[in-house]
Design a protein around this motif. Structure first.
Motif, mmCIF file in Angstrom:
data_model
loop_
_atom_site.group_PDB
_atom_site.id
_atom_site.type_symbol
_atom_site.label_atom_id
_atom_site.label_comp_id
_atom_site.label_asym_id
_atom_site.label_seq_id
_atom_site.Cartn_x
_atom_site.Cartn_y
_atom_site.Cartn_z
ATOM 1 N N THR A 117 -7.522 7.442 2.699
ATOM 2 C CA THR A 117 -8.700 7.206 3.553
ATOM 3 C C THR A 117 -8.818 5.725 3.887
ATOM 4 O O THR A 117 -9.053 5.355 5.047
ATOM 5 N N GLU A 118 -8.633 4.873 2.912
ATOM 6 C CA GLU A 118 -8.668 3.427 3.153
ATOM 7 C C GLU A 118 -7.564 3.014 4.125
ATOM 8 O O GLU A 118 -7.790 2.196 5.030
ATOM 9 N N HIS A 119 -6.388 3.573 3.965
ATOM 10 C CA HIS A 119 -5.257 3.292 4.858
ATOM 11 C C HIS A 119 -5.649 3.565 6.316
ATOM 12 O O HIS A 119 -5.452 2.727 7.193
ATOM 13 N N GLU A 156 0.826 -1.210 0.000
ATOM 14 C CA GLU A 156 0.000 0.000 0.000
ATOM 15 C C GLU A 156 0.858 1.257 0.000
ATOM 16 O O GLU A 156 0.574 2.217 -0.731
ATOM 17 N N VAL A 188 -8.678 3.916 7.693
ATOM 18 C CA VAL A 188 -9.779 3.070 8.164
ATOM 19 C C VAL A 188 -9.292 1.659 8.490
ATOM 20 O O VAL A 188 -9.607 1.117 9.556
ATOM 21 N N VAL A 189 -8.511 1.066 7.597
ATOM 22 C CA VAL A 189 -8.026 -0.305 7.829
ATOM 23 C C VAL A 189 -7.182 -0.362 9.099
ATOM 24 O O VAL A 189 -7.361 -1.257 9.939
ATOM 25 N N ALA A 227 -8.494 8.640 -1.835
ATOM 26 C CA ALA A 227 -9.208 7.377 -1.578
ATOM 27 C C ALA A 227 -8.299 6.357 -0.916
ATOM 28 O O ALA A 227 -8.703 5.681 0.054
ATOM 29 N N ARG A 228 -7.070 6.226 -1.381
ATOM 30 C CA ARG A 228 -6.134 5.244 -0.817
ATOM 31 C C ARG A 228 -5.736 5.640 0.602
ATOM 32 O O ARG A 228 -5.610 4.792 1.470
#
Length: 174
Positions: free
Chosen positions: A111-113, A78, A115-116, A108-109
């Motif tokens: 934000t995903e980082h 990532e 959250v995960v 987007a990436r």
């Protein structure tokens, strides 16, 4: 600092700073130099954040989670993906349509980082990693520059982001 959550608290605080930058980018005028400057700040913050995670979080994931190797490898992939997007973004002018598309991908990436990590990895790590280890990792992360990533943890990334990552991780001095 000095809490039971140690390194997790440090990384979560980084996430908040990064999210504030993302919010400022969203509110900035498309195509403007102000947006470019904010994107550069975001890139700098992400490179530093990823260097700390490479150095301290990933080894802890490998050591304490049953699927930690897979999780750490996913983190490393990532980081490379986001750094590559930042490099592509750097090559565009803020008024270029592709700049906006790449910016959306980065946001987007990132934000995903966040959250995960905050919803999945941090709670799991905190549940199994001794508090004194988390605190020691916090002390190390706050007291020293991250050392060079090992082996497959970092692929070459060009441009400003790659040079910055190399400087932060001291890869460029080897």
């Amino acid at each position: 600092m000095g809490s039971r959550s140690g390194i997790i608290e440090v990384l979560t605080a980084d996430h908040r700073r990064i999210q504030r930058l993302v919010d400022r980018i969203r509110c900035s005028a498309p195509g403007g130099s102000g947006r470019r400057a904010l994107v550069e700040q975001l890139g700098t913050s992400l490179v530093r954040h990823f260097a700390v995670e490479r150095e301290y979080l990933c080894p802890a994931l490998r050591r304490y989670l049953p699927d930690g190797g897979t999780r750490a490898d996913g983190r490393l992939a990532e980081y490379r993906e986001i750094e590559e997007l930042l490099t592509l973004l750097e090559a565009r002018e803020p008024d270029d349509e592709r700049f906006g598309d790449l910016l959306v991908s980065v946001v987007a990436r990132v934000t995903e980082h966040v959250v995960v990590e905050e919803q999945l990895l941090f709670p799991r790590l905190q549940g199994v990693c001794p508090a004194d280890v988390l605190q020691e990792l916090e002390s190390q992360a706050c007291g020293a520059e991250p050392s060079a990533p090992v082996g497959r943890t970092a692929a070459p990334v060009g441009g400003t982001w790659g040079r910055l990552r190399d400087a932060v991780s001291r890869r460029g001095r080897q």
